[in-house]
Design a protein around this motif. Sequence first.
Motif, PDB file in Angstrom:
ATOM      1  N   ASP A 230      47.724  56.303  35.307  1.00  0.00           N
ATOM      2  CA  ASP A 230      46.788  54.820  35.511  1.00  0.00           C
ATOM      3  C   ASP A 230      46.456  54.151  34.225  1.00  0.00           C
ATOM      4  OD1 ASP A 230      47.263  54.837  38.303  1.00  0.00           O
ATOM      5  OD2 ASP A 230      45.049  55.393  38.690  1.00  0.00           O
ATOM      6  N   ILE A 231      45.902  55.028  33.206  1.00  0.00           N
ATOM      7  CA  ILE A 231      45.582  54.602  31.931  1.00  0.00           C
ATOM      8  C   ILE A 231      46.881  53.788  31.007  1.00  0.00           C
ATOM      9  CG2 ILE A 231      44.855  54.941  29.756  1.00  0.00           C
ATOM     10  CD1 ILE A 231      43.019  57.208  31.107  1.00  0.00           C
ATOM     11  N   LEU A 232      47.999  54.640  31.183  1.00  0.00           N
ATOM     12  CA  LEU A 232      49.276  54.312  30.660  1.00  0.00           C
ATOM     13  C   LEU A 232      49.780  53.054  31.438  1.00  0.00           C
ATOM     14  CD1 LEU A 232      50.917  57.675  29.592  1.00  0.00           C
ATOM     15  CD2 LEU A 232      49.793  55.981  27.955  1.00  0.00           C
ATOM     16  N   LEU A 233      49.784  52.943  32.693  1.00  0.00           N
ATOM     17  CA  LEU A 233      50.510  51.808  33.268  1.00  0.00           C
ATOM     18  C   LEU A 233      49.562  50.876  33.204  1.00  0.00           C
ATOM     19  CD1 LEU A 233      51.267  53.813  36.473  1.00  0.00           C
ATOM     20  CD2 LEU A 233      52.939  52.943  34.803  1.00  0.00           C
ATOM     21  N   VAL A 234      48.240  50.691  33.104  1.00  0.00           N
ATOM     22  CA  VAL A 234      47.349  49.506  33.152  1.00  0.00           C
ATOM     23  C   VAL A 234      47.603  48.876  31.690  1.00  0.00           C
ATOM     24  CG1 VAL A 234      45.139  50.481  32.547  1.00  0.00           C
ATOM     25  CG2 VAL A 234      45.406  48.418  33.858  1.00  0.00           C
ATOM     26  N   SER A 235      47.756  49.602  30.785  1.00  0.00           N
ATOM     27  CA  SER A 235      47.816  49.348  29.264  1.00  0.00           C
ATOM     28  C   SER A 235      49.140  48.456  29.274  1.00  0.00           C
ATOM     29  CB  SER A 235      47.766  50.155  28.295  1.00  0.00           C
ATOM     30  OG  SER A 235      48.467  51.219  28.366  1.00  0.00           O
ATOM     31  N   GLY A 236      50.293  49.341  29.725  1.00  0.00           N
ATOM     32  CA  GLY A 236      51.678  48.573  29.638  1.00  0.00           C
ATOM     33  C   GLY A 236      51.826  47.376  30.468  1.00  0.00           C
ATOM     34  N   GLY A 273      45.711  52.234  25.302  1.00  0.00           N
ATOM     35  CA  GLY A 273      46.121  52.949  26.476  1.00  0.00           C
ATOM     36  C   GLY A 273      46.625  54.615  25.904  1.00  0.00           C
ATOM     37  N   LEU A 274      47.555  54.756  25.005  1.00  0.00           N
ATOM     38  CA  LEU A 274      47.788  55.885  24.550  1.00  0.00           C
ATOM     39  C   LEU A 274      46.819  56.719  24.044  1.00  0.00           C
ATOM     40  CD1 LEU A 274      51.287  55.049  22.682  1.00  0.00           C
ATOM     41  CD2 LEU A 274      51.042  56.519  24.657  1.00  0.00           C
ATOM     42  N   LEU A 281      40.777  61.559  20.440  1.00  0.00           N
ATOM     43  CA  LEU A 281      40.380  60.634  19.214  1.00  0.00           C
ATOM     44  C   LEU A 281      38.808  60.270  19.359  1.00  0.00           C
ATOM     45  CD1 LEU A 281      43.393  58.284  18.703  1.00  0.00           C
ATOM     46  CD2 LEU A 281      42.814  60.701  17.652  1.00  0.00           C
ATOM     47  N   ALA A 282      38.236  60.364  20.493  1.00  0.00           N
ATOM     48  CA  ALA A 282      37.033  59.935  20.472  1.00  0.00           C
ATOM     49  C   ALA A 282      36.541  60.419  21.815  1.00  0.00           C
ATOM     50  CB  ALA A 282      36.565  58.607  20.522  1.00  0.00           C
ATOM     51  N   LEU A 291      39.867  50.308  25.488  1.00  0.00           N
ATOM     52  CA  LEU A 291      40.754  49.755  26.347  1.00  0.00           C
ATOM     53  C   LEU A 291      40.475  48.642  27.125  1.00  0.00           C
ATOM     54  CD1 LEU A 291      43.703  50.189  27.295  1.00  0.00           C
ATOM     55  CD2 LEU A 291      42.665  51.900  29.312  1.00  0.00           C
ATOM     56  N   ASN A 292      39.037  48.460  27.408  1.00  0.00           N
ATOM     57  CA  ASN A 292      38.544  47.171  28.095  1.00  0.00           C
ATOM     58  C   ASN A 292      38.583  45.950  27.071  1.00  0.00           C
ATOM     59  OD1 ASN A 292      37.422  47.599  30.817  1.00  0.00           O
ATOM     60  ND2 ASN A 292      37.430  49.564  29.984  1.00  0.00           N
ATOM     61  N   VAL A 293      37.980  46.449  26.094  1.00  0.00           N
ATOM     62  CA  VAL A 293      38.216  45.180  24.931  1.00  0.00           C
ATOM     63  C   VAL A 293      39.614  44.699  24.692  1.00  0.00           C
ATOM     64  CG1 VAL A 293      37.815  44.685  22.480  1.00  0.00           C
ATOM     65  CG2 VAL A 293      35.964  46.138  23.818  1.00  0.00           C
ATOM     66  N   ALA A 294      40.748  45.888  24.791  1.00  0.00           N
ATOM     67  CA  ALA A 294      42.101  45.137  24.573  1.00  0.00           C
ATOM     68  C   ALA A 294      42.288  44.610  25.602  1.00  0.00           C
ATOM     69  CB  ALA A 294      42.892  46.491  24.345  1.00  0.00           C
TER      70      ALA A 294
END
Length: 822
Positions: A230-236, A273-274, A281-282, A291-294
């Motif tokens: 889901d993380i990858l799909l929603v960012s895309g 997303g990646l 990384l954190a 991700l929400n800021v993006a």
Amino acid sequence: MTWLLVAGQADAQVITLRQDACYAIAPAGHRATAAAISALPYDCRAEPPYARYRNAWVWLKVQDPSRLAALPANWKLLVDQARFARLSVIVVNTDGSVQQRTLAPRAMGDNWALGGSQRFTVHRPGAQVKAVYVGFLKLDGLSLMRKLSAIGPHNARRLDNLWMGLMGVFGGAILSAFAYNLLIYTGQRLVYQRWYLLWSVLALAYGFTWTNVTAFFIPGFTGPLAVRTDILLVSGLIAAGNMFFLSVIEDGVLPRWLKRTGTAFAAFNIAAGLAAWQGGLASPVTLDRVLNVAFVCSASCGIVGVTLAIRARSRVVWFYLAGWTPVLAVFALRVLRNFGLALQADAIDMATFATLAFESVALSLAIADRFRLLGRERDLAEQARRAIAIESESHRRAAHTDYLTGLGNRAAFNKTLTAMCRAPAGEPFVLMLVDVDHLKDINDRLGHDGGDKLLEKVGKGLLQAGGVHAHVSRIGGDEFALVIAAGEHEQARVRDALEALQGTTLSHAGRSWAVSFSIGCARFPADADTPEVLFTNADLALYQAKEQGRCRLRHYKPPLRARLDSTLTFSREADEGIARAEFSLHFQPIVDLQTGLTDSCEALLRWQHPTRGQITPAVFGDMLSECKAGLGVQHHALDMALQALRDHPGALPRLSVNLTSAQLDGPHAAARLLGRLREMDITPSRLCIEVTENVVLDRTLDRTAEALALLHGAGIGVALDDFGTGYASLIHLKHLTFDSLKIDRSFTLGLFEDDGQSEEIIRAIIGLGHGLRKTVVAEGVETHLQRNRLTEMGCRLGQGYLFARPVAVLDLAGPIYTPIAA
């Protein structure tokens, strides 16, 4: 708005447990047993910091298990999907037994639910649950695990159906728009179309993955695996939507700096997303915030672009704005929820996918606006083709259409039935034969013109009831046929629609008639695999419907003939039963609900059968509708009731007796009953006649109403029994003379069991009775709670097992007094 309303109702059925949970930390190697977990020190004030459980167990304990007390057995515990190494659920019951389930990310089994949740079935009722523990090993973060709730099995199925229906609409809308753009514009694809197609694919994948619909196609694709995807799909998805906006607006409208900024924000979404997907990384919570800021940055870029495009008088921006405004509003709510500023609710999640479906259609329309000319040309060609098809169809129908109703005739019916029975696929279907009750009486009363009007009305009603999946024909003077090629759901809808037609009133030349139908039903191939046998079986079921009093539907079943034989056997035995005094009456008091004092009694028929023992009309009732033997038993029952009134005036100051339509067949029937009362020196006011709505409609309404009016004028009371379960409409209340309405026991028994529906029906009946200045009697009163509630609603009289069971006249005591519980 409809989805939001229904989703809000669904949320109201969910018991939220997340906000008041208690927390405890345990080492990674700690044993996950009920005894060990219950002994941990729980903190109910605040969530522990992420560092404490990053590589350890974090356990959530339901602080107040008594909130689960109303849940029945097999209720569902819903846990928000998150990333973890292990998930364990422990339920401790009051008897000390334990139910436990531990899951790994790639072995989730069937512990998932639509709507992005992990679901666990708890076998014991909520009232038997002592404690509930939910533990995660190496959880991403408690702030990312936002849902912990409980729901009953019925409401869980309802929520699943709601999600399934929404995702069906969602998938259908996106796939339709995708196919439309993919196929129609081959060879003419522009940049914004490519971004739109990519966005559609990502939106569909995201929606199905987030809601766990994908698990239907890929078992196990749920839990942590679905969350990572889901993380990858929603960012895309956000990035593709941003790029679509930048490319779809007309050239020269958006400044170059905005396009560069928008492209950068799209890349920022992909990178965020990646990073969140990889997770190294954190902390997961930090990456989720990034991700929400993006997302917010991309939305802000879109808002600035829309503003500039409106100022530049862009045409396309209005299509974009119509499609994206609802989506941006809902995603804003999701972002606020992710930051802890809004509550967790299925309504927000459902609104997300509803608006995405709307957006896919709106954006597709924006693209289609460029090609409307092609659509117009195609429409003109289609209209010409349809004109030719209509002309051909008109010639075909002339030979297969009933001249009066416009439905198919018998030839059309035979052709359809034969073709469906002999189809290679052998798909199942249902044949219903519908017979208009008492058509001869209708013709005698209304004339043949009125009868024709009735048949036309019936044909229209059956056509509407059958819907698009039914072939409706008139195959005889008063007989129609429906061939329904659809599943169980559609068949049930047709049955309900036919039920709604029962009792509708036809008016012609100042006269009226309540229409009823007898219906026989048989299934292909379950009941027969040839058209001849199928028709015969449906006709046998139709015959049973007529034998049992008409105005009803009956399905063919193999034991049907055996039941008919049983009815015939009872009919043959009835005369001997009367001669051997096997029939008797039992009496049940009707009491004042406030004082508990007996107001009157109702006479109930019993048969002391030589081989079956004592049986009630629930067993031999079909025989009572048989013309000769049944009428003989009914006359015998009335004789016994009058004798009891005469011989026991103290125990039976007033008595209610059930009469059938045959006993109320016009003024001569009323005169005969009044003569019997005079012969036996019984005051008419001591007798009350109970008739059901179906009895009123079984024969000509005027004859029954005239008989009741004569009896009522002589002082005999009239009660309308089982009110609300028959087919009578309110118009019939104007034509009938009666003193009281009796609420059917099914409504009383359901007073506290069907979400208030029975209570509202009872209130309506009581209000109707009071408005007509009639007495209202509630049947089936079995508990003090029912009695109290009926009294509060204004019902004065009642009868049921709470006061007394039916007994012989010699067993009747003096006046019954049952004080209302405090």
